[in-house]
Write a protein that holds these residues in place. Structure first.
Motif, short mmCIF file in Angstrom:
data_model
loop_
_atom_site.label_atom_id
_atom_site.label_comp_id
_atom_site.label_asym_id
_atom_site.label_seq_id
_atom_site.Cartn_x
_atom_site.Cartn_y
_atom_site.Cartn_z
N VAL A 108 0.84 -1.21 0.00
CA VAL A 108 0.00 0.00 0.00
C VAL A 108 0.87 1.25 0.00
N ALA A 109 1.94 1.23 0.80
CA ALA A 109 2.85 2.38 0.84
C ALA A 109 3.51 2.61 -0.51
N MET A 110 3.88 1.53 -1.18
CA MET A 110 4.50 1.64 -2.49
C MET A 110 3.54 2.29 -3.50
N CYS A 111 2.30 1.88 -3.48
CA CYS A 111 1.30 2.47 -4.40
C CYS A 111 1.09 3.94 -4.09
N THR A 112 1.11 4.31 -2.82
CA THR A 112 0.95 5.72 -2.44
C THR A 112 2.13 6.55 -2.91
N ILE A 113 3.34 6.02 -2.80
CA ILE A 113 4.54 6.72 -3.26
C ILE A 113 4.47 6.96 -4.77
N ILE A 114 4.08 5.93 -5.51
CA ILE A 114 3.97 6.07 -6.96
C ILE A 114 2.93 7.13 -7.32
N ALA A 115 1.79 7.10 -6.64
CA ALA A 115 0.73 8.08 -6.91
C ALA A 115 1.21 9.49 -6.59
N SER A 116 1.96 9.67 -5.52
CA SER A 116 2.44 11.01 -5.15
C SER A 116 3.40 11.56 -6.20
N VAL A 117 4.26 10.71 -6.76
CA VAL A 117 5.18 11.15 -7.80
C VAL A 117 4.42 11.54 -9.06
N GLN A 176 17.62 11.88 -9.47
CA GLN A 176 18.49 11.39 -8.41
C GLN A 176 18.20 9.92 -8.12
N GLY A 177 19.11 9.32 -7.36
CA GLY A 177 18.94 7.90 -7.04
C GLY A 177 17.63 7.63 -6.32
N ASN A 178 17.24 8.52 -5.42
CA ASN A 178 15.95 8.47 -4.76
C ASN A 178 15.08 9.55 -5.40
N ILE A 179 14.09 9.14 -6.15
CA ILE A 179 13.27 10.09 -6.91
C ILE A 179 12.60 11.12 -6.01
N LEU A 180 12.35 10.76 -4.75
CA LEU A 180 11.69 11.70 -3.83
C LEU A 180 12.60 12.89 -3.49
N ASN A 181 13.92 12.72 -3.65
CA ASN A 181 14.85 13.82 -3.39
C ASN A 181 14.80 14.89 -4.46
N ASN A 182 14.14 14.61 -5.57
CA ASN A 182 13.99 15.63 -6.62
C ASN A 182 12.93 16.66 -6.28
N PHE A 183 12.12 16.37 -5.28
CA PHE A 183 11.03 17.27 -4.91
C PHE A 183 11.46 18.18 -3.76
N PRO A 184 10.84 19.35 -3.63
CA PRO A 184 11.18 20.27 -2.53
C PRO A 184 10.80 19.69 -1.18
N GLN A 185 11.47 20.19 -0.13
CA GLN A 185 11.27 19.66 1.21
C GLN A 185 9.93 20.04 1.83
N ASP A 186 9.28 21.07 1.29
CA ASP A 186 8.02 21.55 1.88
C ASP A 186 6.79 21.02 1.17
N ASN A 187 6.96 20.02 0.31
CA ASN A 187 5.82 19.43 -0.40
C ASN A 187 5.13 18.43 0.52
N LEU A 188 3.88 18.71 0.89
CA LEU A 188 3.17 17.90 1.86
C LEU A 188 3.00 16.46 1.39
N LEU A 189 2.49 16.27 0.18
CA LEU A 189 2.23 14.92 -0.31
C LEU A 189 3.52 14.12 -0.44
N ILE A 190 4.58 14.76 -0.91
CA ILE A 190 5.86 14.08 -1.03
C ILE A 190 6.44 13.75 0.34
N ASN A 191 6.24 14.60 1.32
CA ASN A 191 6.71 14.32 2.68
C ASN A 191 5.97 13.11 3.26
N ILE A 192 4.69 13.01 2.94
CA ILE A 192 3.95 11.81 3.35
C ILE A 192 4.54 10.58 2.68
N ALA A 193 4.87 10.72 1.39
CA ALA A 193 5.49 9.61 0.67
C ALA A 193 6.84 9.25 1.27
#
Length: 273
Positions: A23-32, A121-138
């Motif tokens: 479920v967490a994996m699907c949420t991460i994909i959806a957030s990206v 980047q190696g971790n795709i979530l690091n490409n997003f800003p630190q203040d993005n709420l949905l990405i922080n949840i991811a």
């Protein structure tokens, strides 16, 4: 949280945490997918950026991908955890899980690369800003995902150590706890002292995962099959073995070279600039 989960002896006890990981994996994909088009243009790839399908790091990448998909070490435990352990049910579980992992990897890889190209980047979530709420949840879910999947690897490592060193001895809860504690402590030390885990993944994937994924399975088939070892029937298996040795050697050598040359790879998380 990872330590008490690692104390389980049966991989079937981790079914609920594994479901949470999916479920967490699907949420991460959806957030990206959702946040990718909405980020600032400065963080995204420039218009007209070329699409590069492969570069000098392709063999290290193959090693990391191989490491991510290797599940051979869990095979016997997964088979034993089935309610009705039959080969057909086991094949069904393996095929479904592999397809899900492949589709998820392709979606996040393609979508992420379309958005960021050479900035990926190696971790795709690091490409997003630190203040993005949905990405922080991811990011939080990604951390929990690592916590819930870590016990599966600890369980296998403990089982291998127990079988190799204490094969003829009865089960001991004290030994069980000590081995688990040592394994978790070693992983904690590595996690706290090594910043660039990419090099470790490249080495592990190139050296061990390539051997497990591309060399051992076809070698076992050739050894067990009837008839001549060199025939048209075994040609694909020999090709797979050759590919495995190629990836293993090149990925390991290039990863070591990269670790020696790159100062970042040799840095410590405790170094303060």
């Amino acid at each position: 949280m990872a330590y008490p989960l690692s104390l389980y002896r049966d991989v079937g006890k981790l079914s609920k945490t594994s479901a949470f990981a999916v479920v967490a994996m699907c949420t991460i994909i959806a957030s990206v997918i959702i946040e990718g088009p909405r980020i600032d243009s400065e963080l995204r790839a420039e218009r007209g950026s070329p699409v590069v399908l492969a570069n000098t790091g392709v063999f290290q990448a193959v090693g990391i991908i191989t490491f991510a998909f290797v599940c051979h070490h869990n095979s016997f435990m997964i088979y034993g955890s089935l309610r009705k352990p039959t080969l057909n049910r086991y094949f069904e579980v393996i095929h479904i899980s592999t397809v899900i992992a492949t589709v998820a990897s392709l979606i996040i890889a393609i979508i992420g690369y379309i958005y960021f190209r050479e900035k990926t980047q190696g971790n795709i979530l690091n490409n997003f800003p630190q203040d993005n709420l949905l990405i922080n949840i991811a990011r939080s879910l990604f951390a929990l995902n690592m916590i819930t999947t870590f016990p599966m690897e600890t369980l296998v490592a403990r089982e291998v150590i127990d079988q190799l060193m204490f094969r003829n001895q009865e089960f001991s809860m004290k030994r069980h706890v000590i081995i688990t504690t040592v394994l978790c402590a070693l992983c904690l030390v590595v996690g706290e002292t090594v910043c660039n885990l990419g090099v470790l993944l490249e080495l592990t994937g190139g050296l061990s995962a390539s051997f497990l994924a591309f060399i051992l399975p076809p070698a076992c088939y050739i050894k067990l099959c009837s008839g001549p070892k060199l025939s048209w029937k075994t040609v694909p298996h020999w090709l797979c073995i050759c590919f495995g040795f190629t990836v293993m050697v090149l990925s390991t050598v290039l990863s070591i070279r990269h670790a020696v040359v790159s100062q970042e790879a040799n840095g410590s998380c405790w170094n303060v600039q």
